[in-house]
Design a protein around this motif. Structure first.
Motif, PDB file in Angstrom:
ATOM      1  N   LEU A 286       0.841  -1.183   0.000  1.00 48.23           N
ATOM      2  CA  LEU A 286       0.000   0.000   0.000  1.00 48.23           C
ATOM      3  C   LEU A 286       0.878   1.235   0.000  1.00 48.23           C
ATOM      4  N   PRO A 287       0.608   2.198  -0.877  1.00 45.60           N
ATOM      5  CA  PRO A 287       1.402   3.426  -0.844  1.00 45.60           C
ATOM      6  C   PRO A 287       1.027   4.225   0.408  1.00 45.60           C
ATOM      7  N   ARG A 320      -8.311  -0.623   3.837  1.00 48.18           N
ATOM      8  CA  ARG A 320      -7.283   0.372   4.198  1.00 48.18           C
ATOM      9  C   ARG A 320      -7.061   1.346   3.052  1.00 48.18           C
ATOM     10  N   LEU A 321      -7.022   0.803   1.856  1.00 45.90           N
ATOM     11  CA  LEU A 321      -6.812   1.650   0.689  1.00 45.90           C
ATOM     12  C   LEU A 321      -7.962   2.660   0.591  1.00 45.90           C
ATOM     13  N   ARG A 322      -9.149   2.186   0.888  1.00 43.31           N
ATOM     14  CA  ARG A 322     -10.309   3.055   0.745  1.00 43.31           C
ATOM     15  C   ARG A 322     -10.422   4.078   1.868  1.00 43.31           C
ATOM     16  N   SER A 323      -9.732   3.803   2.974  1.00 41.95           N
ATOM     17  CA  SER A 323      -9.829   4.757   4.079  1.00 41.95           C
ATOM     18  C   SER A 323      -9.211   6.097   3.694  1.00 41.95           C
ATOM     19  N   SER A 324      -8.287   6.093   2.734  1.00 40.53           N
ATOM     20  CA  SER A 324      -7.718   7.384   2.354  1.00 40.53           C
ATOM     21  C   SER A 324      -7.924   7.726   0.883  1.00 40.53           C
ATOM     22  N   PRO A 326     -10.996   7.762  -2.171  1.00 41.16           N
ATOM     23  CA  PRO A 326     -12.441   7.570  -2.354  1.00 41.16           C
ATOM     24  C   PRO A 326     -12.805   6.475  -3.360  1.00 41.16           C
ATOM     25  N   ASN A 327     -11.956   6.281  -4.391  1.00 41.02           N
ATOM     26  CA  ASN A 327     -12.361   5.380  -5.473  1.00 41.02           C
ATOM     27  C   ASN A 327     -11.478   4.138  -5.506  1.00 41.02           C
ATOM     28  N   VAL A 328     -12.003   3.057  -4.973  1.00 43.02           N
ATOM     29  CA  VAL A 328     -11.203   1.831  -4.911  1.00 43.02           C
ATOM     30  C   VAL A 328     -11.954   0.694  -5.584  1.00 43.02           C
ATOM     31  N   ALA A 329     -11.254  -0.055  -6.411  1.00 45.03           N
ATOM     32  CA  ALA A 329     -11.817  -1.251  -7.038  1.00 45.03           C
ATOM     33  C   ALA A 329     -10.894  -2.418  -6.714  1.00 45.03           C
ATOM     34  N   VAL A 330     -11.357  -3.637  -6.992  1.00 40.72           N
ATOM     35  CA  VAL A 330     -10.548  -4.822  -6.693  1.00 40.72           C
ATOM     36  C   VAL A 330     -10.194  -5.540  -7.989  1.00 40.72           C
ATOM     37  N   SER A 331      -8.977  -6.095  -7.993  1.00 41.60           N
ATOM     38  CA  SER A 331      -8.525  -6.829  -9.164  1.00 41.60           C
ATOM     39  C   SER A 331      -7.517  -7.895  -8.743  1.00 41.60           C
ATOM     40  N   THR A 332      -7.017  -8.582  -9.752  1.00 44.08           N
ATOM     41  CA  THR A 332      -5.900  -9.491  -9.528  1.00 44.08           C
ATOM     42  C   THR A 332      -4.612  -8.680  -9.591  1.00 44.08           C
ATOM     43  N   SER A 333      -3.557  -9.216  -8.977  1.00 46.82           N
ATOM     44  CA  SER A 333      -2.299  -8.472  -8.948  1.00 46.82           C
ATOM     45  C   SER A 333      -1.651  -8.426 -10.328  1.00 46.82           C
ATOM     46  N   THR A 334      -1.833  -9.518 -11.095  1.00 45.54           N
ATOM     47  CA  THR A 334      -1.282  -9.619 -12.445  1.00 45.54           C
ATOM     48  C   THR A 334      -2.367 -10.244 -13.315  1.00 45.54           C
TER      49      THR A 334
END
Ligand code: GLN
Ligand code: ZN
Length: 767
Positions: A286-287, A320-324, A326-334
């Motif tokens: 996570l950045p 966690r990503l969405r806590s900071s 607003p726009n989060v989607a889910v995917s595969t890493s590769t």
């Protein structure tokens, strides 16, 4: 842009087909058995089946969540022919409108007559190989293929809105090499500004075909093994996505960055007008503290390995990503093209093991679950998260995942287990034991795998051939191979590896802790597929594996026979490895099993043992900060496997590539007595590197390029031997082919080896 990104997606899906339909169709086309139209038809059916399946697994039919990521051969080649980057030597394939047809496309991939194909090399830290485009000042970029556009249109007609995928412009140029005539200071990335208008034109055409989103794959942004200064990479990224982002007619842009963290490229991308950025949150992290209003597509489902994994943890990462952001989607890493299609397609795998696994289809379903969680909240997917957690706990507690004896042995290792005695003492003992001539000759291990050998193995698997008859058939092959080597005059004899289906799977089948699949094929390159084994538990060796084959071989000859094993790093690299402990621990377990095998070979009178590590460089991490740790455990595991032998026992290793300079330090630290490497193809380019490094042990730079059926002449081989002798101290030099002979035919092999021996005798006579 107002169009929203799908909540759940995947970066790509296996292209080869559940039953390798694409492989069969493509090879039938090559053999002239089907027409280009029929091949197009099969591919179209395959794409249709994929779209339908992805919808059945939970992706949306019209929300751009289905990637349009088909390829007949390779995605980098696709990008090259799309932008008109066809090397000069294939100019005859280019039609008046600038395009190449299917036959031409395959010719660029496979070569024709004197015209070598594009070079093939490994795709990031995977075992997939892509074709290297050749770019020069003369390359005339233009939109030369509407294939991707037609695929989107095909989907639209079938009632889908899919998301076209293409290698992004920065990665495309960073993975290219300068064309033959390019000036010395030219780099393909210099041509970025000329390339971007072609991408812009493609984006406009995709929009017209109905695409709302496009995925541009930019894995080169995460890699530190790119030969271009980082500032140049970052500046190219900024320029590319400023330009493409500013085009008027375009789909929304999703830039994917699989295989590691974007690091400093992330803020650069986020400052451009692209709409969505994909993050590999399996290999990367996570950045921290980073926020953006772009869509962040969290790659939390591992696209590169086969485990069902910790779904709860994956969902937490998204939260966690969405806590900071607003726009989060889910995917595969590769992309999922690194894994097989479907666990449910494995009737012979045990139920308990299947419950721990997720192949492509299961991963799509996982993405759908997490997407539902993002939309409806954690409670809505609580049961699914719990089921995955239960499976993970069962896996942790399962017999075989933790084997007390294996763990105790690994825990009690000391530094002395990793080192052999002084090399000069070894050299003296080996000279006395082996009596090898000046310029000893040998091969890398395998001899041609004939149709008869494969038929016998298939008959054994089907139960049509008894074990004893199979062994006798293999022994007959060994006798033939030994006689042949004696006749030709080779000094160190091999058994030819007829009993091995594959240099990794063979060991996986004979070690505890591994499972093998029936339909678990993944694309290695073009139509070539491999079926990686699954390393799921603690590894041990229930019984000797190669000893009987080697001792049988030794019984046929007075010359020394070289035992033949695959090294721990290569076994890991070409299997799906467990993700619940550091690779170092897994590698040491494999090494200990091999160490026992080596001890048994030595006790049985085998005086030379080769441990192949062709994948040593492949697993080199993409980030430099991880290199030391990698080299430490990888080299360490090889040493652990080999350091138990007496001084008189000669350890060989083999590496399949010629960029010796890159890993010379690692090769040196392997401490093998003799190392064979590929060198003929590059006309001994490695020799200056070997000289410069002061490498002091035996070295066999290949003198026969086994990648083609061409027979090298005596003069050619003599020349290569002379180059080697010109720079490397004579007593160190071995004479051998570039690699194993298993893909060659017998006729060319016999002639080639005879020429190698004739050249060697001539060199000996001169000395
Ligand atoms: N011993 C193996 C063979 O000869 C080595 C193959 C490899 O390096 N890939 O086939
Ligand atoms: Zn090799």
């Amino acid at each position: 842009m107002t169009v929203s990104f799908p909540t759940g997606t995947i970066l790509g899906y296996p292209r080869i087909g559940r039953r390798r339909e694409l492989k069969r169709a493509v090879e039938a086309f090559w053999a002239g058995k089907i027409s280009a139209e029929e091949l197009e038809q099969s591919a179209s059916e395959l794409r249709a089946a994929t779209r339908e399946r992805l919808v059945s697994l939970g992706l949306g039919r019209s929300d751009s969540s289905i990637p349009e990521a088909f390829s007949f051969y390779d995605q980098v080649l696709d990008a090259a022919v799309t932008v008109g980057a066809v090397p000069e030597r294939f100019a005859r394939l280019v039609k008046e409108d600038g395009s190449v047809d299917l036959a031409g496309y395959f010719t660029i991939a496979r070569g024709e007559g004197q015209d070598a194909p594009l070079e093939m090399t490994k795709w990031f830290d995977s075992n997939y190989h892509y074709l290297v485009p050749e770019i020069g000042p003369e390359t005339d970029f233009h939109l030369a293929s509407d294939r991707l556009v037609r695929e989107v249109a095909e989907a639209t007609v079938a009632g889908y809105r899919t998301r076209p995928v293409i290698v992004g412009p920065v990665t495309f140029l960073l993975l290219s090499k300068p064309s033959d005539g390019a000036p010395a200071d030219f780099q393909p990335i210099d041509r970025l500004d000329d390339l971007l208008p072609v991408y812009a034109e493609l984006l406009a055409a995709l929009t017209a075909a109905g695409a709302e989103w496009v995925q541009l794959d930019e894995p080169a942004l995460v890699s530190e093994s790119i030969d271009v200064p980082r500032e140049v990479v970052l500046e190219a990224t900024r320029r590319a996505y400023e330009a493409l982002g500013s085009s008027v007619v375009r789909p929304a842009i999703f830039v994917a960055s699989p295989y590691a963290s974007l690091d400093d490229a992330l803020p650069v991308l986020a400052s451009t007008p692209v709409e969505a950025i994909g993050l590999d949150l399996v290999k990367g992290s996570l950045p921290s503290g980073f926020t953006t209003d772009k869509v962040l597509v969290g790659g939390v489902i591992d696209g590169h390995n086969v485990w069902r994994g910790d779904l709860d943890n994956a969902f937490s990462a998204l939260e966690r990503l969405r806590s900071s952001n607003p726009n989060v989607a889910v995917s595969t890493s590769t992309s999922l093209f690194h894994v097989p299609h479907d666990v449910e397609d494995e009737p012979l795998l045990e139920g308990w093991l299947k419950s721990w696994l997720a192949f492509a289809d299961q991963k799509v379903a996982q993405v759908s679950i997490l997407a539902k969680g993002l939309t409806e909240g954690r409670n809505a997917i609580a049961d699914e998260l719990q089921a995955a957690t239960d499976a993970l706990e069962a896996r942790h507690a399962a017999a075989g995942v933790h084997d007390g004896a294996v763990r105790e042995r690994a825990a009690s290792l000391t530094p002395s287990d990793f080192s052999r005695g002084d090399y000069s003492a070894r050299l003296a003992a080996q000279e006395e034991a082996l009596h090898l001539p000046f310029l000893p000759t040998t091969t890398i291990g395998s001899f041609p795998q004939t149709g008869d050998i494969r038929k016998a193995r298939a008959a054994l698997v089907r139960g049509e051939l008894s074990h004893d008859d199979y062994v006798e058939a293999m022994r007959a092959e060994i006798r033939r191979v030994v006689d042949l080597q004696e006749e030709i005059g080779l000094d160190v004899i091999v058994h030819g590896e007829p009993e091995r289906n594959d240099m990794v799977q063979y060991f996986a089948e004979n070690l505890d802790g591994f499972a093998v699949t029936q339909n678990g094929w993944v694309q290695s390159y073009g139509s070539r597929c491999t079926r990686p084994s699954i390393l799921w538990g603690d590894v041990s060796r229930p019984a000797p594996i190669t000893v009987e084959w080697s001792t049988y071989t030794q019984s046929l000859t007075y010359k020394p026979v070289k035992g033949m094993l695959t090294g721990p790093v290569t076994i890991l690299a070409w299997s799906f490895v467990r993700d619940d402990q550091p690779l170092r621990e897994t590698a040491n377990q494999v090494a200990l099993a091999l160490r026992d095998e080596i001890a048994d070979l030595e006790a049985a009178g085998i005086g030379i043992i080769q441990v192949d590590e062709p994948a040593l460089r492949e697993l080199l991490p993409l980030k430099k900060k991880d290199h030391d740790d990698y080299l430490d455990w990888s080299v360490g595991s090889f040493r652990l496997a080999t350091a138990g032998v007496e001084d008189r026992t000669q350890i060989h290793t083999h590496l399949c590539y010629s960029e010796f300079g890159v890993v010379i330090d690692a090769i040196n630290r392997l401490d093998a007595d003799v190392t064979s490497i590929e060198a003929a193809r590059s006309k001994m380019e490695v020799v200056p590197d070997i000289k410069r490094s002061g490498f002091g042990r035996g070295i066999g730079p290949g003198v026969y390029d086994i990648h083609s059926p061409r027979v090298p002449s005596v003069e050619e081989v003599s020349e290569l031997i002379e180059i080697a002798l010109g720079s490397i101290p004579e007593r160190q030099v071995w004479v051998n082919p570039d690699c194993g002979l298993k893909t060659r035919g017998y006729d060319e092999t016999v002639q080639s080896l005879a020429n190698v021996l004739e050249a060697t005798r001539a060199a000996r006579a001169k000395a």
